[in-house]
Design an enzyme around this catalytic site. Structure first.
Site, PDB file in Angstrom:
ATOM      1  N   ASP A 188      24.348  15.029  43.461  1.00  0.00           N
ATOM      2  CA  ASP A 188      25.494  15.664  44.104  1.00  0.00           C
ATOM      3  C   ASP A 188      26.207  16.576  43.098  1.00  0.00           C
ATOM      4  O   ASP A 188      26.436  16.173  41.951  1.00  0.00           O
ATOM      5  CB  ASP A 188      26.443  14.554  44.580  1.00  0.00           C
ATOM      6  CG  ASP A 188      27.600  15.078  45.406  1.00  0.00           C
ATOM      7  OD1 ASP A 188      27.349  15.750  46.411  1.00  0.00           O
ATOM      8  OD2 ASP A 188      28.763  14.811  45.036  1.00  0.00           O
ATOM      9  N   GLU A 226      28.248  28.938  40.366  1.00  0.00           N
ATOM     10  CA  GLU A 226      28.489  29.550  41.665  1.00  0.00           C
ATOM     11  C   GLU A 226      28.565  28.463  42.715  1.00  0.00           C
ATOM     12  O   GLU A 226      27.800  27.507  42.680  1.00  0.00           O
ATOM     13  CB  GLU A 226      27.352  30.518  42.016  1.00  0.00           C
ATOM     14  CG  GLU A 226      27.304  31.738  41.140  1.00  0.00           C
ATOM     15  CD  GLU A 226      28.467  32.673  41.370  1.00  0.00           C
ATOM     16  OE1 GLU A 226      28.958  32.737  42.502  1.00  0.00           O
ATOM     17  OE2 GLU A 226      28.865  33.329  40.407  1.00  0.00           O
TER      18      GLU A 226
HETATM   19  C1  GLC Z   1      28.796  17.519  47.785  1.00  0.00           C
HETATM   20  C2  GLC Z   1      28.451  16.641  48.956  1.00  0.00           C
HETATM   21  C3  GLC Z   1      29.659  16.542  49.846  1.00  0.00           C
HETATM   22  C4  GLC Z   1      30.782  15.911  49.064  1.00  0.00           C
HETATM   23  C5  GLC Z   1      31.031  16.668  47.762  1.00  0.00           C
HETATM   24  C6  GLC Z   1      31.888  15.877  46.840  1.00  0.00           C
HETATM   25  O1  GLC Z   1      29.112  18.812  48.138  1.00  0.00           O
HETATM   26  O2  GLC Z   1      27.313  17.120  49.606  1.00  0.00           O
HETATM   27  O3  GLC Z   1      29.403  15.820  51.007  1.00  0.00           O
HETATM   28  O4  GLC Z   1      31.950  15.909  49.816  1.00  0.00           O
HETATM   29  O5  GLC Z   1      29.855  16.924  47.079  1.00  0.00           O
HETATM   30  O6  GLC Z   1      31.190  14.770  46.342  1.00  0.00           O
END
Ligand code: GLC
Length: 451
Positions: A188, A226
């Site tokens: 993530d 980005e």
């Molecule tokens: C990423 C995940 C999203 C989450 C964010 C913060 O973008 O895909 O769902 O809210 O990270 O962890």
């Protein structure tokens, strides 16, 4: 050398809370996934990527982790994870987990541990960074008397990856899960882990910047690279020299391209041009953060949905299906009083329960079910359904090495037609409202074919 499994794979993203509920509490769970393994095996996917299974106060539905080594009780237990790994393996499928290393929950014991202050990012005076969910990326902490950084919600303090203890701890976390038998991780916010050491202000947006940046009013130069990496050359750099960094990095320019022959061709060919030779593309149309593609790019038109899926599954690269993509599930308009997401614009509409039957197959789910006309049971019984079409294309991909490893070669085609060769096979898509002639045959509007 043998091609690694993940290059040939079709990955299937399971948004756990909304996939399958085994105990009737309205929330999907690990046992629910185990119950559906036969279905996923029938569909032909190679691996499941599960949204976070770890403990969380759920301010951002699992993306705010308070314990990286245990399972959120509503999903089940570590034993269920172990069983899922074994049961999946018996069907030739692998399990990939979501790792959230950019931030923890503010309830994680590390955040309140004075010995681990430097595990997070602090400042006496906030800079101008803004959070991805809107508002400043800094919140004052009374106990500490300083501001902490959160690139997402205030309940998600960013970790300080300059600190080697943080890195060592994550090495141990990875080991913990690899030892249980998982096949890998989706990382993530991989593009946000490293922040500018000097915490410099971000520059303002420039004319021509994508709308997603304009919304923030600044370029995330110093806190995030980005956003979602919309720049292909930058994306290529995430692979390092081939695969010494990330194995796969999502291609958002493809995801957000309109369903038009010239636009899609252009992204695929530019990707090919800027990627280092060993870097392997990955294609995806929907996920838990963006509106579902059957609505977003296809306006619900079944012909268009099939075209989009045919390209996704036959391009050179790994393909990722988001749960529901295989039945052409559309975005759900969740009424305001039922919304559960922290993000201002709301991501609930792509996270609603998977419709298993014509009445959904859920009792009192945490998010409302949308339209259930497209559901697994009915589509499975209909040989002409989107679901059976997807299954057939996956089967072809698995049985034909051209689709796993053959090169992508664009072919000359009339306006509105996208044609390419993969080894000895040819894929032709008429992405226009008019019939189009191609190599002696005529394709109906929005018809695709493999020769
Ligand atoms: C990423 C995940 C999203 C989450 C964010 C913060 O973008 O895909 O769902 O809210 O990270 O962890």
């Amino acid at each position: 050398m043998d091609q690694p499994w993940w290059q040939k794979a079709v990955l299937y993203q399971v948004y756990l809370r909304s996939f399958a509920d085994s105990n009737g509490d309205g929330v999907g769970d690990l046992r629910g996934v185990i119950d559906k393994l036969d279905y996923l095996d029938w569909l032909g996917v190679d691996a499941l990527w599960l949204s976070p299974v770890t403990v969380s106060p759920d301010k951002d539905w699992g993306y705010d982790v308070s314990d990286y080594r245990d399972v959120q009780p509503v999903f089940g237990s570590l034993d269920d994870v172990d069983e899922l790994i074994v049961e999946a393996r018996e069907r030739g499928m692998r399990i990939v987990l979501d790792l959230v290393p950019n931030h923890t929950s503010d309830r994680h014991p590390w955040f309140r541990d004075p010995a681990k202050r430097d595990w997070y990012v602090w400042a006496d005076k906030p800079n101008n960074w803004v959070s991805a969910f809107g508002g400043p990326a800094w919140t004052y902490d009374k106990q500490v008397g300083r501001y902490y950084l959160h690139n997402f919600a205030p309940g998600q303090p960013d970790l300080n990856w300059w600190n080697t203890e943080v890195r060592d701890e994550f090495d141990r976390i990875l080991r913990f899960w690899f030892d249980r038998g998982i096949a890998g991780f989706r990382i993530d916010v991989a593009n946000g882990l490293i922040k500018d050491k000097e915490l410099r202000d971000n520059p303002p947006v420039q004319r021509g910047d994508p709308p997603v940046l304009r919304r923030f009013g600044q370029r995330p130069t110093y806190n995030r690279g980005e956003t979602w990496v919309m720049d292909l050359e930058r994306l290529a750099r995430f692979y390092g020299t081939g695969t010494d960094q990330l194995h796969l990095a999502f291609n958002f320019p493809y995801t957000f391209a309109p369903l038009e022959a010239a636009a899609l061709r252009d992204v695929v060919e530019r990707t090919q041009a800027v990627f280092p030779p060993e870097a392997w593309p990955v294609w995806m149309l929907s996920n838990h953060d963006i509106p579902r593609f059957p609505t977003r790019t296809c306006g619900g038109d079944e012909r268009k949905i099939r075209c989009a899926l045919l390209a996704l599954l036959t391009l050179r690269g790994t393909a990722v299906l988001y749960q529901g993509d295989e039945i052409g599930l559309e975005q759900v308009d969740v009424p305001l009083d039922r919304r559960r997401d922290v993000e201002v614009e709301g991501r609930d509409g792509c996270r609603t329960p998977m419709p298993w039957t014509s009445d959904g197959g859920w009792s009192d789910p945490w998010l409302p079910l949308g339209e259930t006309t497209r559901n697994v049971e009915d589509e499975r019984a209909d040989p002409k359904s989107i679901l059976n079409f997807v299954r057939d294309v996956i089967a072809l991909r698995r049985s034909n090495a051209d689709f796993q490893s053959g090169s992508y070669e664009p072919l000359e085609a009339p306006d509105g037609v996208w044609a390419y060769r993969r080894g000895d096979s040819t894929v032709v898509l008429n992405l226009s409202d008019e019939p189009r002639a191609y190599e002696g045959t005529t394709l109906a509007p929005w018809e695709g074919a493999i020769n």
